[in-house]
Design a protein around this motif. Structure first.
Motif, short mmCIF file in Angstrom:
data_model
loop_
_atom_site.label_atom_id
_atom_site.label_comp_id
_atom_site.label_asym_id
_atom_site.label_seq_id
_atom_site.Cartn_x
_atom_site.Cartn_y
_atom_site.Cartn_z
N MET A 1 -2.12 28.75 74.39
CA MET A 1 -1.29 28.22 75.37
C MET A 1 -0.48 29.39 76.08
SD MET A 1 -1.77 25.15 75.01
CE MET A 1 -0.54 24.19 75.92
N SER A 2 -0.40 28.98 77.52
CA SER A 2 0.39 29.79 78.46
C SER A 2 1.41 29.25 79.08
CB SER A 2 -0.62 30.45 79.49
OG SER A 2 -1.52 31.29 79.00
N CYS A 3 2.46 29.86 79.52
CA CYS A 3 3.78 29.36 80.18
C CYS A 3 3.72 30.24 81.69
CB CYS A 3 5.13 29.54 79.64
SG CYS A 3 6.47 28.93 80.41
N VAL A 4 3.73 29.27 82.92
CA VAL A 4 3.74 29.76 84.17
C VAL A 4 4.97 29.53 84.60
CG1 VAL A 4 2.97 29.72 86.31
CG2 VAL A 4 1.41 29.37 84.70
N LYS A 5 5.86 30.50 85.03
CA LYS A 5 7.41 30.28 85.63
C LYS A 5 7.12 30.31 87.22
CE LYS A 5 9.65 31.90 81.34
NZ LYS A 5 10.59 30.64 81.10
N ALA A 6 7.83 29.58 87.69
CA ALA A 6 7.97 29.51 89.41
C ALA A 6 9.13 28.81 89.85
CB ALA A 6 6.56 28.74 89.67
N GLN A 7 9.25 29.20 91.04
CA GLN A 7 10.55 28.35 91.66
C GLN A 7 9.62 27.72 93.09
OE1 GLN A 7 13.43 31.13 93.16
NE2 GLN A 7 14.62 30.88 91.47
N VAL A 8 9.90 26.15 93.10
CA VAL A 8 9.32 25.27 93.86
C VAL A 8 10.27 24.62 94.55
CG1 VAL A 8 7.03 23.92 94.20
CG2 VAL A 8 7.33 25.55 92.22
N VAL B 1 5.74 25.60 83.39
CA VAL B 1 4.69 24.76 83.08
C VAL B 1 3.91 25.37 81.99
CG1 VAL B 1 2.54 23.80 84.19
CG2 VAL B 1 4.49 24.55 85.67
N LEU B 2 3.78 24.39 80.95
CA LEU B 2 2.89 24.98 79.74
C LEU B 2 1.41 24.15 79.74
CD1 LEU B 2 3.30 26.18 76.97
CD2 LEU B 2 3.92 23.78 75.98
N CYS B 3 0.68 24.84 79.68
CA CYS B 3 -0.85 24.62 79.74
C CYS B 3 -1.80 25.47 78.91
CB CYS B 3 -1.20 24.77 81.18
SG CYS B 3 -1.35 26.10 82.00
N ALA B 4 -2.95 25.16 78.82
CA ALA B 4 -3.96 25.86 78.08
C ALA B 4 -4.37 27.25 79.05
CB ALA B 4 -5.01 25.11 77.90
N GLU B 5 -4.37 28.24 78.27
CA GLU B 5 -4.76 29.58 79.12
C GLU B 5 -5.77 29.53 80.04
OE1 GLU B 5 -5.14 34.31 77.84
OE2 GLU B 5 -4.25 32.90 76.56
#
Length: 468
Positions: A411-418, A380-384
């Motif tokens: 910007m920040s990138c959140v890495k996850a498993q869903v 997910v790419l979003c503002a910090e």
């Protein structure tokens, strides 16, 4: 700036000169107001493009030389090179390819080379568009945009060039789709019309991807957002006269086992005259994730004749297509045929297949069957400033946060498993969380067991659906 601070008068001409220089060097970005619908400000916009930007013919451009494989900077005097940047489908004319000529010129009734496809194309009449009106032209020179109909091999993003000096433009980077729906024809018998319309719409819009899911037998359409898909449906009805309905795609659950069991399956039927007899003894055991299906034959002494063993394996494979919990495919299982018996008159391939079905069902019930769901890697790419909201939302979706990364421009990138069951509508959820500024990419990773309470709910819903 110093002249201004010293109180000197700066003329309008000097200001405009600096303004234009800043625009042409991509330092200043002008914003103009207007309305295309009400025809307000369009003339001023056109004049600004002419006055403030470089004439297209003066712009240098970068291409990849097909012979050397290296990048080159060229100008309008180089051999012909053009980029197809748009494709539309006209109900009367067919496919229309829009191209921009960067160097040289393209003339009508000629043959050009598609460097991207390594194929020559025959060009008929070329024209430019004024609204929906086609204006025929003899040639399209460097800096201009032209249109040609019915190119056989050319698609959006392809490079047209001189065959003696072939070059390629860097491919257009289209964003990956983020929203997927299953699509069905609204009226029975129009499935072929829907497929044809979707194929033409994909030519027009490369951000649309249409696939066929072989497991669920569904046609899936993927786009950027829910509104994007709705616009596609409207265009399909308006341009091609066919309507379709959308629904959430079927989640590809799977079933497997967590322990081993040894059972027998016997099919014996006597109905006067020729009967049916088949008897097998099998061992069912789990395989590691991704192991698929293994069938092992350990028959000795002809307990099951050789001609019936393929029927036993076929019966097992058929049983795996519909598991005992909710009817989903069974994966990662090894079946070992240990023993059995037969009748010289009543045994047949069908009898051994039925016996195999019974044995599979008994073994699955005793081998701790579980329901599994697909997990996806999500970036997910979003503002910090929005990262906390995004992480909190993923936690409510049974997601596991794998890491966070700070990028440029705040910007920040959140890495996850869903699990996919929680993110089939994630494009809508993320837009609400980030005010439409967040984007994401997801890719299938693995299967995991569904939590017990949720599995019970899914199994009950599946059973109710079968009863309808």
């Amino acid at each position: 700036m110093m002249r201004y601070l010293d109180g000197e008068t700066i003329s309008d001409e000097e200001i405009m000169k600096c303004l234009i220089k800043g625009i042409r060097h991509a330092v200043i970005f002008p914003v103009l107001c207007g309305s295309a619908y009400k025809d307000i400000g369009l003339g001023r916009l056109m004049n600004a493009i002419i006055d403030y930007t470089y004439p297209a013919i003066l712009n240098d451009f970068v291409v990849i030389n097909e012979k050397t494989g290296e990048e080159e900077i060229r100008d309008a005097n180089a051999p012909m090179a053009a980029l197809v940047f748009k494709t539309t489908s006209d109900p009367f004319v067919g496919r229309l390819s829009f191209f921009r000529v960067f160097s040289g010129k393209i003339t009508g009734d000629s043959v050009i080379y598609n460097a991207s496809r390594d194929h020559e194309e025959r060009i008929g009449t070329i024209f430019t568009m004024r609204g929906k009106t086609q204006i025929p032209l003899k040639a399209i020179s460097a800096g201009d945009i032209g249109v040609v109909a019915k190119l056989q091999y050319t698609s959006t993003g392809d490079t047209l060039s001189d065959k003696n000096a072939p070059v390629k433009f860097a491919p257009i980077a289209f964003p990956l789709p983020m929203y997927t729906r299953a699509i069905l024809a609204k009226k029975k018998g129009e499935e072929e019309k829907v497929a044809t319309a979707l194929s033409r719409l994909m030519d027009e819009d490369p951000t649309i991807i249409v696939t066929k899911n072989t497991s669920t037998k569904e046609t899936l359409i993927s786009g950027m957002w829910d509104q994007h898909i709705e616009i596609i449906m409207e265009r399909m009805a308006r341009k091609f006269g066919v309507e379709a309905v959308l629904k959430a795609p079927t989640i590809e659950y799977r079933e497997t086992i967590r322990s081993s069991a040894e059972v027998e399956g016997k099919h014996k039927k006597q109905s006067g005259g020729h009967g049916q007899y088949g008897h097998v003894v099998i061992k069912m055991e789990p395989l590691p994730p991704g192991g698929g299906f293994e069938f092992v034959d350990k028959i000795f002494g002809g307990a099951v004749p050789r001609q019936y063993i393929p029927a036993v394996e076929k019966g097992m494979r058929e049983s795996m297509e519909h598991g005992i919990l909710a009817g989903y495919p069974v994966v990662d299982v090894r079946i070992t045929l240990l023993d059995g018996s037969y009748h010289t008159v009543d045994s047949s391939e069908m009898a051994f297949k039925i016996a195999s079905h019974e044995a599979f069902k008994k073994a699955a019930e005793k081998s701790a069957p579980v329901l599994m769901e697909p997990y996806y890697n999500l970036d997910v790419l979003c503002a910090e400033s929005m990262m906390g909201d995004v992480i909190g939302d993923l936690n409510t979706k049974r997601g596991r946060i794998l890491g966070m990364q700070s990028l440029d421009d705040g910007m920040s990138c959140v890495k996850a498993q869903v699990p996919y069951a929680e993110i089939s509508e994630y494009a809508v959820d993320l837009r609400a969380l980030t005010q439409g500024l967040g984007t994401f990419e997801m890719k299938f990773d693995h299967y995991e067991d569904v939590p017990l309470k949720l599995a019970e709910k899914i199994i009950a819903e599946r059973a109710a659906l079968k009863e309808q």
